[in-house]
Scaffold this active site. Sequence first.
Site, PDB file in Angstrom:
ATOM      1  CB  SER A 118      -0.571  -0.047   1.281  1.00 28.23           C
ATOM      2  OG  SER A 118      -1.744   1.479   1.176  1.00 28.23           O
ATOM      3  CE1 TYR A 146      -6.849   4.779  -2.535  1.00 25.95           C
ATOM      4  CE2 TYR A 146      -4.598   4.391  -1.699  1.00 25.95           C
ATOM      5  CZ  TYR A 146      -5.904   4.799  -2.078  1.00 25.95           C
ATOM      6  OH  TYR A 146      -6.998   2.986  -0.862  1.00 25.95           O
ATOM      7  CB  THR A 172      -6.829   2.520  -6.145  1.00 27.67           C
ATOM      8  OG1 THR A 172      -5.715   1.149  -5.383  1.00 27.67           O
ATOM      9  CG2 THR A 172      -7.714   2.565  -5.082  1.00 27.67           C
ATOM     10  CE  LYS A 246      -7.110  -3.488  -4.909  1.00 23.35           C
ATOM     11  NZ  LYS A 246      -7.995  -2.612  -3.590  1.00 23.35           N
ATOM     12  CG  HIS A 270     -11.570   0.077  -1.812  1.00 27.73           C
ATOM     13  ND1 HIS A 270     -11.113   0.536  -2.273  1.00 27.73           N
ATOM     14  CD2 HIS A 270     -11.097   0.310  -0.422  1.00 27.73           C
ATOM     15  CE1 HIS A 270      -9.587   1.652  -2.026  1.00 27.73           C
ATOM     16  NE2 HIS A 270      -9.975   1.322  -0.719  1.00 27.73           N
ATOM     17  N   GLY A 303     -13.698 -10.960  -0.476  1.00 25.79           N
ATOM     18  CA  GLY A 303     -14.253 -12.074  -0.178  1.00 25.79           C
ATOM     19  C   GLY A 303     -13.598 -13.280   0.345  1.00 25.79           C
ATOM     20  CB  ILE A 304     -10.915 -15.222  -1.882  1.00 30.92           C
ATOM     21  CG1 ILE A 304     -11.665 -14.215  -3.318  1.00 30.92           C
ATOM     22  CG2 ILE A 304      -9.735 -15.987  -1.683  1.00 30.92           C
ATOM     23  CD1 ILE A 304     -10.260 -13.771  -3.939  1.00 30.92           C
ATOM     24  NE  ARG A 325     -12.744  -6.432   6.171  1.00 31.17           N
ATOM     25  CZ  ARG A 325     -12.982  -5.411   4.535  1.00 31.17           C
ATOM     26  NH1 ARG A 325     -13.316  -6.349   3.598  1.00 31.17           N
ATOM     27  NH2 ARG A 325     -13.627  -4.774   4.767  1.00 31.17           N
TER      28      ARG A 325
END
Length: 372
Positions: A118, A146, A172, A246, A270, A303-304, A325
Site C-alpha cells: 500500500s 493513489y 487504485t 484496481k 474495495h 471475500g476470498i 483482511r
Amino acid sequence: MSSASTTAQTLPDGVVTLADHEFHARGLLDEAVWAYFNGGAADELTLRANAQAWQTIELLPRVMRQLSGGHTRVNLLGREWPHPILVAPMAYQRLAHPHAEQATALAAAALGAGLVLSTQASTLLEDVARTVLPEPDRGPLWFQLYLLPDRGFMKTLVQRAEAAGFDALVLTVDAPVQGARDRERRAGFRRPADITAVNLVGRVAPSPLSLRPGQSRLFDDLMTHAPTWDDIAWLRSITRLPVLLKGVVHPLDARQALSCGAAGVIVSNHGGRTLDTMPATATLLPRVMQAVAGDAPVLVDGGIRRGTDVLKAMALGASAVLVGRPVLHGLANAGATGVAHVLRLLRDELEISMALTGCRTLSHAAATLSHA
C-alpha cells in the site's frame, strides 16, 4: 527492521482456518482498530455479499483423472509465479502488529505469494523490497498508488518504487473519496500519531478552496483534484513499469482501461469499504472478463476465504486473486508466522480442491464449475 529481527511467534491454539484467525484476532485488537480493518461502508451489504457470492458457486468434481505432475503455477505479466495468490494492498499494518508490513512481506516471500504494498504503508517501501527480492521463489512485488495532486511528489514516489525493484504499479481508481464507514465512526477510530504513511512524507496537499454559498465541499473542492482517464497517460509517461488499474468493475471501464494502456485490471469493490450495495466481485468478474476478452490479465479480490474460492475465481477466468483482511488477522495473531499460516492454508486448500475436482493445472480450472 531486518528479516533477521522478526522473531517467530506461535499461533494460537486451535487455529486451523482463516475463520479461526479472524476469531482470535478479534480478541487481540482494539475495538476501534478492528472496526477500521474489518468494517465496510454503510450497512455493509457489499462487505457480506463478497464472501457469500463465492460460497454460492458450486464445484463439480471429475474422478479417476491423471493428476501427477499437477501444479498451481501461473503466468502473469510475462513471468511465471508459484501460485495465483497475492496479498492485497492494506494501509497502516502497524496497527495490527509492531513488525507491520515487514512481517507480511517476509511471509509472502517465503510462501511464494505476491505482495501489493500500500502507498499508505507504515513501513518504507525500500525496506519491504529488500525483504522480498532476495527470495528466489517469491511472487510478484507490486506497489499500489493513489494519484495525488502533487505531481512532483508522485513522480519521485514512482521513481523510488522503480529503484527499489518493484515489478509493477497498481493504481487504485475506485476511491476518489472515502465511503461512509459507519462502523468505523461509531467505534471512534483515530489513527495514532506515531503510525503514519511513511512513504508519503513530504507530499504537499492542496489548500481547501473558498466556496460560495450553496457550493459543495465534495464536488466543488475535493473532486476537482480527483484523477481522470487522462491521468493514466501521465502516469505511464513517467514510469517503465506496467500499470494495473484496481477497482474496475464496469465492462466499459475495463475496455477504457486497456485503451489507455493499462497492463491489466483488478476487479475490486474495495472490500465493501467504499460504495455499499455494489455487487459482489464474484458476480462482477465474468462481465469484466467478457469485456477484456483475453487482451490483458484480470485479477479479483473481495471475500476470498478458502482455497475453493481461489479455484472458483480462476475457473471464472481470473489470472490471480488478492487476499486482504485474513492477512491482517494472521498478522495480528502471530506476526510473520500468522501471515505465513494464512497463505499456506489458502495454497494447501487450493491444491486439495484441484485434486478433488480432477484439475491438474489452473489452465483447466473452468471445467470444475458445476455449470461448465
